[in-house]
Design an enzyme around this catalytic site. Structure first.
Site, PDB file in Angstrom:
ATOM      1  N   GLU A  65      -2.362  46.390  80.866  1.00  0.00           N
ATOM      2  CA  GLU A  65      -2.718  45.768  79.765  1.00  0.00           C
ATOM      3  C   GLU A  65      -2.054  46.037  78.391  1.00  0.00           C
ATOM      4  O   GLU A  65      -1.716  46.992  78.196  1.00  0.00           O
ATOM      5  CB  GLU A  65      -4.217  46.289  79.449  1.00  0.00           C
TER       6      GLU A  65
ATOM      7  N   CYS B  11      -1.249  47.329  70.903  1.00  0.00           N
ATOM      8  CA  CYS B  11      -1.545  48.653  71.819  1.00  0.00           C
ATOM      9  C   CYS B  11      -0.996  48.606  73.134  1.00  0.00           C
ATOM     10  O   CYS B  11      -1.332  47.478  73.950  1.00  0.00           O
ATOM     11  CB  CYS B  11      -3.233  48.676  71.781  1.00  0.00           C
TER      12      CYS B  11
ATOM     13  N   CYS C 179      -3.568  56.377  85.738  1.00  0.00           N
ATOM     14  CA  CYS C 179      -3.389  57.372  84.931  1.00  0.00           C
ATOM     15  C   CYS C 179      -3.822  58.717  85.520  1.00  0.00           C
ATOM     16  O   CYS C 179      -4.856  58.560  86.478  1.00  0.00           O
ATOM     17  CB  CYS C 179      -4.167  57.519  83.561  1.00  0.00           C
TER      18      CYS C 179
ATOM     19  N   CYS D  52      -9.736  61.645  82.808  1.00  0.00           N
ATOM     20  CA  CYS D  52     -10.701  61.935  81.986  1.00  0.00           C
ATOM     21  C   CYS D  52     -12.077  61.288  82.566  1.00  0.00           C
ATOM     22  O   CYS D  52     -11.988  60.270  82.769  1.00  0.00           O
ATOM     23  CB  CYS D  52     -10.490  61.501  80.543  1.00  0.00           C
TER      24      CYS D  52
ATOM     25  N   CYS E 215     -13.118  57.482  81.159  1.00  0.00           N
ATOM     26  CA  CYS E 215     -11.981  56.606  80.851  1.00  0.00           C
ATOM     27  C   CYS E 215     -11.799  55.689  82.173  1.00  0.00           C
ATOM     28  O   CYS E 215     -11.701  56.011  83.351  1.00  0.00           O
ATOM     29  CB  CYS E 215     -10.820  57.040  80.779  1.00  0.00           C
TER      30      CYS E 215
ATOM     31  N   GLY F 180      -2.640  54.846  80.438  1.00  0.00           N
ATOM     32  CA  GLY F 180      -1.533  55.942  80.961  1.00  0.00           C
ATOM     33  C   GLY F 180      -1.445  56.947  79.916  1.00  0.00           C
ATOM     34  O   GLY F 180      -1.948  56.794  78.431  1.00  0.00           O
ATOM     35  N   GLU F 181      -0.944  57.942  80.068  1.00  0.00           N
ATOM     36  CA  GLU F 181      -0.587  58.981  79.374  1.00  0.00           C
ATOM     37  C   GLU F 181       0.905  59.168  78.927  1.00  0.00           C
ATOM     38  O   GLU F 181       1.741  59.487  79.799  1.00  0.00           O
ATOM     39  CB  GLU F 181      -1.008  60.596  80.117  1.00  0.00           C
TER      40      GLU F 181
ATOM     41  N   SER G 141      -0.548  58.393  71.454  1.00  0.00           N
ATOM     42  CA  SER G 141      -1.766  59.176  71.517  1.00  0.00           C
ATOM     43  C   SER G 141      -1.594  59.855  72.920  1.00  0.00           C
ATOM     44  O   SER G 141      -1.004  59.661  74.022  1.00  0.00           O
ATOM     45  CB  SER G 141      -2.882  58.268  71.768  1.00  0.00           C
TER      46      SER G 141
ATOM     47  N   SER H 185      -6.327  63.080  71.476  1.00  0.00           N
ATOM     48  CA  SER H 185      -7.474  62.909  71.899  1.00  0.00           C
ATOM     49  C   SER H 185      -8.567  64.161  72.238  1.00  0.00           C
ATOM     50  O   SER H 185      -7.961  64.666  73.292  1.00  0.00           O
ATOM     51  CB  SER H 185      -7.466  61.985  73.312  1.00  0.00           C
ATOM     52  N   LEU H 186      -8.926  64.460  71.091  1.00  0.00           N
ATOM     53  CA  LEU H 186      -9.515  65.471  71.182  1.00  0.00           C
ATOM     54  C   LEU H 186     -11.198  65.567  71.967  1.00  0.00           C
ATOM     55  O   LEU H 186     -11.239  66.253  73.076  1.00  0.00           O
ATOM     56  CB  LEU H 186      -9.867  66.360  69.724  1.00  0.00           C
TER      57      LEU H 186
ATOM     58  N   CYS I  70      -9.296  50.917  76.513  1.00  0.00           N
ATOM     59  CA  CYS I  70      -8.440  51.422  77.542  1.00  0.00           C
ATOM     60  C   CYS I  70      -8.785  51.311  79.286  1.00  0.00           C
ATOM     61  O   CYS I  70      -9.704  51.785  79.641  1.00  0.00           O
ATOM     62  CB  CYS I  70      -8.456  53.062  77.563  1.00  0.00           C
TER      63      CYS I  70
HETATM   64  N1  SAH Z   1      -3.691  58.823  77.519  1.00  0.00           N
HETATM   65  C1  SAH Z   1      -3.778  58.818  76.094  1.00  0.00           C
HETATM   66  C2  SAH Z   1      -3.323  57.418  75.558  1.00  0.00           C
HETATM   67  C3  SAH Z   1      -4.362  56.383  76.170  1.00  0.00           C
HETATM   68  S1  SAH Z   1      -6.054  56.273  76.051  1.00  0.00           S
HETATM   69  C4  SAH Z   1      -4.952  59.475  75.346  1.00  0.00           C
HETATM   70  O1  SAH Z   1      -5.941  60.012  76.275  1.00  0.00           O
HETATM   71  O2  SAH Z   1      -5.049  59.709  74.360  1.00  0.00           O
HETATM   72  C5  SAH Z   1      -6.422  55.875  74.037  1.00  0.00           C
HETATM   73  C6  SAH Z   1      -7.484  56.445  73.557  1.00  0.00           C
HETATM   74  O3  SAH Z   1      -8.709  55.507  74.238  1.00  0.00           O
HETATM   75  C7  SAH Z   1      -7.931  57.801  74.010  1.00  0.00           C
HETATM   76  O4  SAH Z   1      -8.391  58.658  72.773  1.00  0.00           O
HETATM   77  C8  SAH Z   1      -8.964  57.679  74.940  1.00  0.00           C
HETATM   78  O5  SAH Z   1      -9.834  58.965  75.049  1.00  0.00           O
HETATM   79  C9  SAH Z   1      -9.677  56.436  74.529  1.00  0.00           C
HETATM   80  N2  SAH Z   1     -10.693  55.939  75.485  1.00  0.00           N
HETATM   81  C10 SAH Z   1     -10.708  55.963  76.622  1.00  0.00           C
HETATM   82  N3  SAH Z   1     -11.650  55.245  77.073  1.00  0.00           N
HETATM   83  C11 SAH Z   1     -12.397  55.015  76.105  1.00  0.00           C
HETATM   84  C12 SAH Z   1     -13.785  54.329  76.343  1.00  0.00           C
HETATM   85  N4  SAH Z   1     -14.330  53.891  77.270  1.00  0.00           N
HETATM   86  N5  SAH Z   1     -14.298  54.173  74.907  1.00  0.00           N
HETATM   87  C13 SAH Z   1     -13.459  54.413  73.823  1.00  0.00           C
HETATM   88  N6  SAH Z   1     -12.242  55.251  73.827  1.00  0.00           N
HETATM   89  C14 SAH Z   1     -11.730  55.321  75.032  1.00  0.00           C
HETATM   90 FE1  SF4 Z   2      -5.578  59.155  80.835  1.00  0.00          FE
HETATM   91 FE2  SF4 Z   2      -5.723  58.826  78.242  1.00  0.00          FE
HETATM   92 FE3  SF4 Z   2      -7.635  57.816  80.005  1.00  0.00          FE
HETATM   93 FE4  SF4 Z   2      -7.427  60.531  79.986  1.00  0.00          FE
HETATM   94  S1  SF4 Z   2      -8.220  59.252  78.136  1.00  0.00           S
HETATM   95  S2  SF4 Z   2      -7.737  59.328  81.894  1.00  0.00           S
HETATM   96  S3  SF4 Z   2      -5.253  60.691  79.786  1.00  0.00           S
HETATM   97  S4  SF4 Z   2      -5.624  57.089  79.619  1.00  0.00           S
END
Ligand code: SAH
Ligand code: SF4
Length: 358
Positions: free
Chosen positions: A96, A117, A124, A128, A131, A171-172, A203, A226-227, A345
């Site tokens: 995407e 984006c 990934c 998390c 996600c 992805g990361e 990110s 992403s804290l 995402c």
């Molecule tokens: N893997 C990297 C970059 C991709 S995710 C990372 O985790 O930072 C980009 C951002 O979208 C991250 O901050 C992630 O935590 C957030 N994200 C993932 N799923 C989400 C959701 N359902 N709602 C809001 N933000 C989300």
């Molecule tokens: Fe991967 Fe980022 Fe989603 Fe975590 S938030 S599963 S690192 S894409």
């Protein structure tokens, strides 16, 4: 799963590499610049179009390199809103890419920008808990041509000029470090797309060693972390990566990034009801951000079908933001554009693969 394209993708090649190849083919040095001009200024989609090159050279290049074939499978969203593109890759993988229209600065400076984006992997591996991208695990890394290709295809499809890129799709990115850096180089280069490094934000979920590696690179790309939890207890609960790189180690790496780049980083903090939205978390988050002079970007959670996590009520979100403000931190809340078109995402891909399975 390893994926090797049949031919070297031309959009993953740098100018020095192309120069070396052309030297091998007995060509004068200026040819490489001509090819790059066709690719990134004129946006050619085949070697056949490169009419100022000798026919034999076009043929030799065609034998050595391939053009990216990102096939548009679905597009959601209207012209003046967030648009989401689902692309099929050479091996039928789905990724995407999201185009976000001009809005006040989210990352980087200024407003009035169109942000793209970009995805960096298929799936990934970091899993998390909240996600959609990690739900079906990791399939493969994208090569640099597929990363650069997302930019080129969306500019072509939308007719818009993109002036900001965020690596926040599927992805990361820092787990695909070499391809990611190669794509950044091509996006940034004067012979490539020519996008300033400060207009790119990566990110990461917190890969401390790669943050340090990035700090050592000369390009001034921006870092968003992403804290999503201000203590190890909360992060451990929702982000398995925290067991490998706990907060102290992650924040050390962030410190190093700030020191070497002389720029401020951003902490992303998605607000999930009952998980990380307490006033204690807000106070801790404020403390961390102040110590690192970081900005905080809060994002109300976008619910994912099949997962139980919820977005806190507006009242609770406001209370969290007020507590952050009291702590003296520089925080904003981003009321997600495009949540209605599954813009968070990994969600569109998930939706389409579920339709196929149904
Ligand atoms: N893997 C990297 C970059 C991709 S995710 C990372 O985790 O930072 C980009 C951002 O979208 C991250 O901050 C992630 O935590 C957030 N994200 C993932 N799923 C989400 C959701 N359902 N709602 C809001 N933000 C989300
Ligand atoms: Fe991967 Fe980022 Fe989603 Fe975590 S938030 S599963 S690192 S894409």
């Amino acid at each position: 799963m390893k994926f090797s394209p049949v031919q070297t993708p031309i959009h993953s090649v740098t100018l020095p590499e192309l120069q070396a190849k052309l030297r091998e083919l007995g060509q004068p040095p200026y040819r490489a610049k001509q090819v790059m001009e066709w690719l990134y200024s004129k946006r050619a989609s085949s070697f056949a179009e490169m009419t100022n090159l000798p026919a034999a050279l076009r043929e030799a290049l065609g034998a050595a390199f391939g053009f990216e074939a990102l096939e548009l499978v679905r597009k959601l969203g209207a012209e003046d809103t967030t648009q989401k593109f689902l692309f099929k890759l050479e091996d039928a993988s789905l990724i995407e890419t999201v185009l976000i229209p001009a809005s006040p600065a989210l990352y980087g400076e200024g407003s009035d920008r169109r942000t793209l984006c970009i995805s960096s992997q298929v799936g990934c591996a970091y899993g998390c808990k909240f996600c959609a991208s990690g739900l079906n695990g990791f399939a493969r890394h994208l090569h640099a041509g597929e990363i650069v290709g997302q930019f080129l295809r969306v500019e072509k499809l939308s007719g818009e000029r993109i002036n900001n890129v965020v690596f926040m799709g599927m992805g990361e990115p820092l787990a695909n470090f070499d391809n990611f850096m190669r794509a950044v180089t091509i996006l940034n280069a004067p012979w490539g797309i020519g996008l300033g490094a400060r207009h790119m934000t990566v990110s990461t979920s917190g890969l401390a060693p790669q943050i340090r590696e990035l700090a050592a690179q000369p390009l001034q790309i921006r870092l968003a972390v992403s804290l999503h939890g201000a203590t190890d207890a909360v992060r451990n609960r929702i982000m398995p990566v925290n067991r490998k790189y706990p907060l102290a180690e992650l924040l050390n790496a962030c410190d190093e990034y700030c020191a070497r780049k002389s720029q401020r980083i951003t902490f992303e903090f998605i607000l999930i009801e009952g998980i990380n939205d307490s006033l204690e978390q807000a106070a801790e988050l404020g403390k961390i951000a102040r110590r690192l002079d970081a900005k905080i970007n809060c994002i109300p959670y976008n619910p994912v079908e099949g997962l139980d996590w919820k977005r806190p009520s507006l009242r609770r979100q406001d209370a969290f933001m007020a507590a952050l403000e009291r702590s003296g931190a520089d925080a904003t809340i981003r009321r997600e554009k495009g949540g209605d078109i599954a813009a968070a995402c990994g969600q569109l891909r998930l939706q389409v693969s579920r339709e196929k399975d149904a």
